[in-house]
Design an enzyme around this catalytic site. Structure first.
Site, PDB file in Angstrom:
ATOM      1  N   SER A  98       0.823  -1.199   0.000  1.00  8.97           N
ATOM      2  CA  SER A  98       0.000   0.000   0.000  1.00  8.97           C
ATOM      3  C   SER A  98       0.865   1.260   0.000  1.00  8.97           C
ATOM      4  CB  SER A  98      -0.964  -0.031   1.194  1.00  8.97           C
ATOM      5  OG  SER A  98      -1.985   0.935   1.070  1.00  8.97           O
ATOM      6  N   ASP A 221     -10.231  -4.094  -5.413  1.00  9.68           N
ATOM      7  CA  ASP A 221      -9.507  -3.372  -4.362  1.00  9.68           C
ATOM      8  C   ASP A 221     -10.137  -1.999  -4.186  1.00  9.68           C
ATOM      9  OD1 ASP A 221      -7.711  -1.996  -2.746  1.00  9.68           O
ATOM     10  OD2 ASP A 221      -5.930  -2.821  -3.720  1.00  9.68           O
ATOM     11  N   HIS A 249      -7.361  -5.576  -0.429  1.00 11.77           N
ATOM     12  CA  HIS A 249      -6.174  -4.716  -0.447  1.00 11.77           C
ATOM     13  C   HIS A 249      -4.989  -5.322   0.307  1.00 11.77           C
ATOM     14  CE1 HIS A 249      -4.151  -0.921  -1.085  1.00 11.77           C
ATOM     15  NE2 HIS A 249      -3.976  -0.725   0.213  1.00 11.77           N
TER      16      HIS A 249
END
Length: 273
Positions: A98, A221, A249
């Site tokens: 991320s 996502d 995610h």
């Protein structure tokens, strides 16, 4: 920083693995290094594995937390450089989840000698829609509302946000783990990191990349949609993209086998060259 020992303690650095090639795993927002526990064992025979946490997360030394430094992603990028410098490691494989994908990119631009490859899991250079040419997935007002909820009722925010991130409703244990990870962080520190994460715009940094990279794009996502992964691939020199079957995610939690397989396949092809 007074000494390398301070950095190891500050960032709660752990070193495992039997190989010589360094591979460093960087956690995403609200997460700590425990989130990599299903992935790292697959690399222990061939790599020197480094896990760590950004100051403010996990078991890091909070006396080193500086709200000004950590109000920008550059502060977190410096953590990465500090860790690799303290360990006297260069040309590492950097695996970032991320926001750590952009943190790794920033660090590699600042000091490329520490990085050989960047592996970005669910990356986003900008979460805010910027029509007509960029769809980040969120309107500015939605992100401002998210921050407002974090500030007013952090526990409720964690309870609502964790399932949306995980996106595997049939496995509530994963959402519960992420929620617990959120709640283990001081809310003031978490909000500061959230602002740095969701209001940053690193699209111009993509063009500055000198380290080759791999983008792992998850299906469905809610945080980093497919269009964002494709944008990164188009605008980042030396990048490749792999579309995963994994949903949500956090594929390193929900689909660790697929995550490991894609990373290993990418790295094995490098060795064959």
């Amino acid at each position: 920083m007074n000494s390398d020992i301070d950095i190891i303690k500050r960032n709660d650095v752990k070193i495992t693995g039997n190989g010589d090639k360094p591979i460093i795993f960087a956690p995403g927002f609200g997460c700590d290094q425990r989130m990599w526990r299903y992935v790292t064992p697959a690399f222990k025979e061939d790599y020197l594995i480094i896990t760590f946490d950004y100051v403010g997360a996990g078991k890091t030394d909070l006396q080193f937390y500086d709200p000004t430094r950590y109000s920008q992603l550059t502060g977190y990028a410096q953590d990465v450089i500090d860790v690799l410098s303290a360990l006297q490691l260069q040309e590492a494989i950097f695996v970032g989840h991320s926001v750590s994908s952009m943190i790794g990119l920033i660090a590699s631009i600042q000091d490329p000698k520490y990085f050989e490859r960047l592996i970005m899991i669910g990356p986003s250079p900008c979460y805010i829609n910027d029509p007509p040419d960029y769809a980040g997935g969120f309107e500015l007002s939605a992100l401002e509302g998210l921050i407002d909820l974090m500030e007013k009722n952090y526990i409720h925010w964690a309870n609502q946000f964790a399932p949306m991130i995980i996106k595997n409703a049939d496995r509530p244990n994963l959402s519960n783990e992420l929620e617990e990870s959120f709640c283990s962080t001081d809310p003031i520190i978490a909000v500061n990191f959230a602002r740095a994460t969701f209001f940053s715009d690193n699209r111009e940094d993509l063009l500055k990349a000198t380290v080759p990279s791999l983008v792992l794009q998850c299906a469905d996502d809610a945080i980093a949609p497919k269009e964002v992964g494709e944008y990164i691939h188009r605008h980042t020199p030396g990048s490749e993209i792999r579309f995963m079957n994994a949903t949500g995610h956090c594929p390193h939690l929900s689909h660790p086998r697929e995550t490991v397989a894609i990373i290993k396949d990418y790295l094995s092809k490098l060795q064959d060259k």
